[in-house]
Write a protein that holds these residues in place. Sequence first.
Motif, PDB file in Angstrom:
ATOM      1  N   ASN A 186       0.837  -1.200   0.000  1.00  0.00           N
ATOM      2  CA  ASN A 186       0.000   0.000   0.000  1.00  0.00           C
ATOM      3  C   ASN A 186       0.874   1.253   0.000  1.00  0.00           C
ATOM      4  O   ASN A 186       2.108   1.188   0.014  1.00  0.00           O
ATOM      5  CB  ASN A 186      -0.962  -0.004   1.198  1.00  0.00           C
ATOM      6  CG  ASN A 186      -0.228  -0.046   2.528  1.00  0.00           C
ATOM      7  OD1 ASN A 186       0.972   0.247   2.617  1.00  0.00           O
ATOM      8  ND2 ASN A 186      -0.945  -0.408   3.584  1.00  0.00           N
ATOM      9  N   GLY A 187       0.221   2.402   0.008  1.00  0.00           N
ATOM     10  CA  GLY A 187       0.949   3.668  -0.055  1.00  0.00           C
ATOM     11  C   GLY A 187       1.854   3.901   1.134  1.00  0.00           C
ATOM     12  O   GLY A 187       2.936   4.481   0.997  1.00  0.00           O
ATOM     13  N   ILE A 189       3.505   7.172  -6.671  1.00  0.00           N
ATOM     14  CA  ILE A 189       2.724   8.247  -7.285  1.00  0.00           C
ATOM     15  C   ILE A 189       1.492   7.687  -7.986  1.00  0.00           C
ATOM     16  O   ILE A 189       0.416   8.284  -7.946  1.00  0.00           O
ATOM     17  CB  ILE A 189       3.605   9.058  -8.260  1.00  0.00           C
ATOM     18  CG1 ILE A 189       4.599   9.916  -7.468  1.00  0.00           C
ATOM     19  CG2 ILE A 189       2.755   9.937  -9.164  1.00  0.00           C
ATOM     20  CD1 ILE A 189       5.595  10.662  -8.322  1.00  0.00           C
ATOM     21  N   LYS A 190       1.622   6.527  -8.625  1.00  0.00           N
ATOM     22  CA  LYS A 190       0.470   5.897  -9.260  1.00  0.00           C
ATOM     23  C   LYS A 190      -0.592   5.549  -8.221  1.00  0.00           C
ATOM     24  O   LYS A 190      -1.791   5.663  -8.474  1.00  0.00           O
ATOM     25  CB  LYS A 190       0.898   4.631 -10.004  1.00  0.00           C
ATOM     26  CG  LYS A 190       1.613   4.896 -11.323  1.00  0.00           C
ATOM     27  CD  LYS A 190       1.980   3.583 -12.011  1.00  0.00           C
ATOM     28  CE  LYS A 190       2.730   3.835 -13.327  1.00  0.00           C
ATOM     29  NZ  LYS A 190       3.137   2.564 -13.983  1.00  0.00           N
ATOM     30  N   GLY A 249       4.477  14.072   0.176  1.00  0.00           N
ATOM     31  CA  GLY A 249       5.719  13.601   0.789  1.00  0.00           C
ATOM     32  C   GLY A 249       6.593  12.803  -0.158  1.00  0.00           C
ATOM     33  O   GLY A 249       7.833  12.908  -0.118  1.00  0.00           O
ATOM     34  N   ASN A 250       5.949  11.990  -1.015  1.00  0.00           N
ATOM     35  CA  ASN A 250       6.715  11.171  -1.959  1.00  0.00           C
ATOM     36  C   ASN A 250       7.498  12.036  -2.943  1.00  0.00           C
ATOM     37  O   ASN A 250       8.672  11.774  -3.230  1.00  0.00           O
ATOM     38  CB  ASN A 250       5.772  10.238  -2.721  1.00  0.00           C
ATOM     39  CG  ASN A 250       5.100   9.226  -1.811  1.00  0.00           C
ATOM     40  OD1 ASN A 250       5.669   8.809  -0.796  1.00  0.00           O
ATOM     41  ND2 ASN A 250       3.887   8.838  -2.146  1.00  0.00           N
ATOM     42  N   TYR A 251       6.844  13.077  -3.467  1.00  0.00           N
ATOM     43  CA  TYR A 251       7.519  13.984  -4.402  1.00  0.00           C
ATOM     44  C   TYR A 251       8.667  14.720  -3.707  1.00  0.00           C
ATOM     45  O   TYR A 251       9.767  14.846  -4.259  1.00  0.00           O
ATOM     46  CB  TYR A 251       6.532  15.021  -4.953  1.00  0.00           C
ATOM     47  CG  TYR A 251       5.337  14.471  -5.674  1.00  0.00           C
ATOM     48  CD1 TYR A 251       5.378  14.224  -7.043  1.00  0.00           C
ATOM     49  CD2 TYR A 251       4.145  14.220  -4.998  1.00  0.00           C
ATOM     50  CE1 TYR A 251       4.260  13.744  -7.724  1.00  0.00           C
ATOM     51  CE2 TYR A 251       3.027  13.739  -5.665  1.00  0.00           C
ATOM     52  CZ  TYR A 251       3.089  13.497  -7.020  1.00  0.00           C
ATOM     53  OH  TYR A 251       1.980  13.012  -7.685  1.00  0.00           O
ATOM     54  N   ILE A 252       8.370  15.200  -2.497  1.00  0.00           N
ATOM     55  CA  ILE A 252       9.361  16.028  -1.796  1.00  0.00           C
ATOM     56  C   ILE A 252      10.611  15.229  -1.461  1.00  0.00           C
ATOM     57  O   ILE A 252      11.730  15.731  -1.550  1.00  0.00           O
ATOM     58  CB  ILE A 252       8.723  16.643  -0.533  1.00  0.00           C
ATOM     59  CG1 ILE A 252       7.655  17.664  -0.945  1.00  0.00           C
ATOM     60  CG2 ILE A 252       9.769  17.301   0.349  1.00  0.00           C
ATOM     61  CD1 ILE A 252       6.784  18.137   0.183  1.00  0.00           C
ATOM     62  N   MET A 275       4.314  17.656  -9.505  1.00  0.00           N
ATOM     63  CA  MET A 275       3.438  17.922  -8.361  1.00  0.00           C
ATOM     64  C   MET A 275       2.261  18.794  -8.774  1.00  0.00           C
ATOM     65  O   MET A 275       1.120  18.546  -8.371  1.00  0.00           O
ATOM     66  CB  MET A 275       4.217  18.603  -7.226  1.00  0.00           C
ATOM     67  CG  MET A 275       5.154  17.702  -6.465  1.00  0.00           C
ATOM     68  SD  MET A 275       5.966  18.550  -5.078  1.00  0.00           S
ATOM     69  CE  MET A 275       4.592  18.757  -3.930  1.00  0.00           C
ATOM     70  N   ARG A 276       2.556  19.832  -9.584  1.00  0.00           N
ATOM     71  CA  ARG A 276       1.486  20.719 -10.028  1.00  0.00           C
ATOM     72  C   ARG A 276       0.478  19.973 -10.902  1.00  0.00           C
ATOM     73  O   ARG A 276      -0.735  20.130 -10.762  1.00  0.00           O
ATOM     74  CB  ARG A 276       2.074  21.910 -10.795  1.00  0.00           C
ATOM     75  CG  ARG A 276       2.748  22.947  -9.909  1.00  0.00           C
ATOM     76  CD  ARG A 276       3.037  24.217 -10.687  1.00  0.00           C
ATOM     77  NE  ARG A 276       3.995  23.989 -11.774  1.00  0.00           N
ATOM     78  CZ  ARG A 276       5.311  24.090 -11.643  1.00  0.00           C
ATOM     79  NH1 ARG A 276       5.835  24.410 -10.471  1.00  0.00           N
ATOM     80  NH2 ARG A 276       6.108  23.864 -12.677  1.00  0.00           N
ATOM     81  N   ARG A 277       0.988  19.157 -11.821  1.00  0.00           N
ATOM     82  CA  ARG A 277       0.103  18.439 -12.732  1.00  0.00           C
ATOM     83  C   ARG A 277      -0.772  17.412 -11.995  1.00  0.00           C
ATOM     84  O   ARG A 277      -1.917  17.184 -12.375  1.00  0.00           O
ATOM     85  CB  ARG A 277       0.923  17.734 -13.824  1.00  0.00           C
ATOM     86  CG  ARG A 277       1.569  18.697 -14.818  1.00  0.00           C
ATOM     87  CD  ARG A 277       2.090  17.954 -16.048  1.00  0.00           C
ATOM     88  NE  ARG A 277       3.113  16.968 -15.728  1.00  0.00           N
ATOM     89  CZ  ARG A 277       4.408  17.259 -15.616  1.00  0.00           C
ATOM     90  NH1 ARG A 277       4.828  18.514 -15.774  1.00  0.00           N
ATOM     91  NH2 ARG A 277       5.293  16.313 -15.349  1.00  0.00           N
ATOM     92  N   LYS A 278      -0.221  16.779 -10.952  1.00  0.00           N
ATOM     93  CA  LYS A 278      -0.962  15.761 -10.196  1.00  0.00           C
ATOM     94  C   LYS A 278      -1.841  16.371  -9.104  1.00  0.00           C
ATOM     95  O   LYS A 278      -2.589  15.660  -8.425  1.00  0.00           O
ATOM     96  CB  LYS A 278       0.017  14.769  -9.554  1.00  0.00           C
ATOM     97  CG  LYS A 278       0.810  13.941 -10.562  1.00  0.00           C
ATOM     98  CD  LYS A 278      -0.060  12.951 -11.298  1.00  0.00           C
ATOM     99  CE  LYS A 278       0.771  12.037 -12.188  1.00  0.00           C
ATOM    100  NZ  LYS A 278      -0.066  11.057 -12.905  1.00  0.00           N
TER     101      LYS A 278
END
Length: 578
Positions: A465-466, A493-494, A501-504, A526-529
């Motif tokens: 899980n995430g 991300i999927k 937090g994952n992006y950062i 991040m912006r697109r998602k």
Amino acid sequence: MKRNTRTTLLQIHTFMLRNALEGNVNLLTKFITTCSSIASISANSDPLSGIHHSRRMFDHRLQRDDTFLCNTMMKAHLGVHQFMESITLYRDLRTNTGFAPDNYTFSTLAKCCGSSLAFWEGQEMHNHVLKFGFGSNVFVSTALVDMYAKFRKMDCSRKLFDEMTERNQVSWTALIGGYVKYGEMGNAKELFSQMPEKDSASFNVMIDGYVKSGDMGSAQSLFDSVPERNVVSWTSMIDGYCNNGDVDSARLLFDVMPERNLFTWNAMIGGCCQNNQPHEALKLFHELQMGTSFEPDNVSIVSVLPAIADLGALDLGDWIHQFVRRKKLNRLTKVCTALVDMYAKCGEITKARRIFDEMSEKETATWNALINGLAVNGRAKEGLEVFLEMKDKGFKPDEITMLGILSACNHGGLVEEGKRWFRSMVEYGLTPRIEHYGCMVDLLGRAGRLEEAEKLIESMPFEANGIILSSFLFACGYAKDVTRAERVTNKAIKMEPWNDGNYIMLRNLYATERRWRDVEEIKGLMRRKGAKKEAGCSVIEVDSRIWEFVAGDKVHPQWEVIHSILGQLWMHMKGQDN
């Protein structure tokens, strides 16, 4: 029981003995009924001393076989949940006296057998019902329908119901309630539709069945059609919506219902806690105290303590602890367990341990609360010692126990110890859940054993899980393993495109390696998602009131004063005091 009431009751008994009034059946029956309903009739505060005193009077009675008096004593045992005592008394009366049972006798005995799941005693009693000719009595037959339903013998219950020459609303509701209890909503719905006259009790049973099965649509539809809703109907709906995570709908019902009882308040407070709304739970608890005539009970306390733990509202927690002592609720295991959990989560592990040590009775949940509390307070080895003590005392660990043990190993960095206890779950008949795997992945990741952690993820019997992916991603960040981090980030991300937090973590990892183009790509992604960095938040308790501060927020009524004082403190820190 208050001392003056206890004294008065004993004085009445003395008066009866002095004036030879114990031979008066009506007076003796009323006294036994009153005495049995009293929680304590002796100074030692034994909660069953009232029923013991009644039974002593009954055993020395002059009227050996008076049916009304004997029924009263059996019903008194039923009233304090002494089911087998009532059944045994019936057998003694049949053996040693000329006692002749009636329909009230068998109705009481059926309730006792059903409540204690005494199947063979129930069969014996059913034979006596037929022997003494009460098989066609509507009250006895209804009690037997209910008894067999409690035995989970729905075929017997239905057969009895179908053979009844006369039925009342209670008979129909008893059978419907049996179907509902065991999740047979199809049969319950069919029977409910055939019921000639429906009362509020039958509607409430059906609503409760839909609520427990998670079918809130059917529950709401039935609730809307109830001719006369009562507090039970409203409370069932509130509880159902809370259990399904729809606190807003529950609160709408709570706010408009015409009458509330303590069960309603407890359902709403508990619902807010279990749905991560601790502020609302505390507001409701304050309103219960200040705005109603109800006094919090053990359920209220157990419901609100998790909210106090979440917010770290220690002053209120201390007040509740004193309230528990004052009301003698500290005799209840569940209340003390909730106090142990609250103090541990608020960082007061010494107080938590003291309450734990003072408890006369413990359950597995109590040990779990202390083990987990020691773990989160950095006392991993002590938590493991408590676990060994728990096993020595004969308590069997459950999934939550093992989660606490793995958490203790995680906080203490005890990798080999954690692996050993993880493998031992099978010995206790436990199957590791995804939470246990997540704890192990975090433990291995924090220790830098990324390859081992990744293999564990791949070997899991279910998809990661995430939480597990994020945990492993952060471990990759600590180890500066960009390759693994990139691979895991794509999966994370999927699964959770909104999790900032994952992006950062990957962005920071790129930044440490001066990969500025990749940093910008992550920002664009991040912006697109639609992932936004969550604003920082802090909570503080002042004069037993909880205040929440969010970064950039100015809604506090004394924000300007706070801002001014913080500015002065900042100047002090920089040595710029004017």
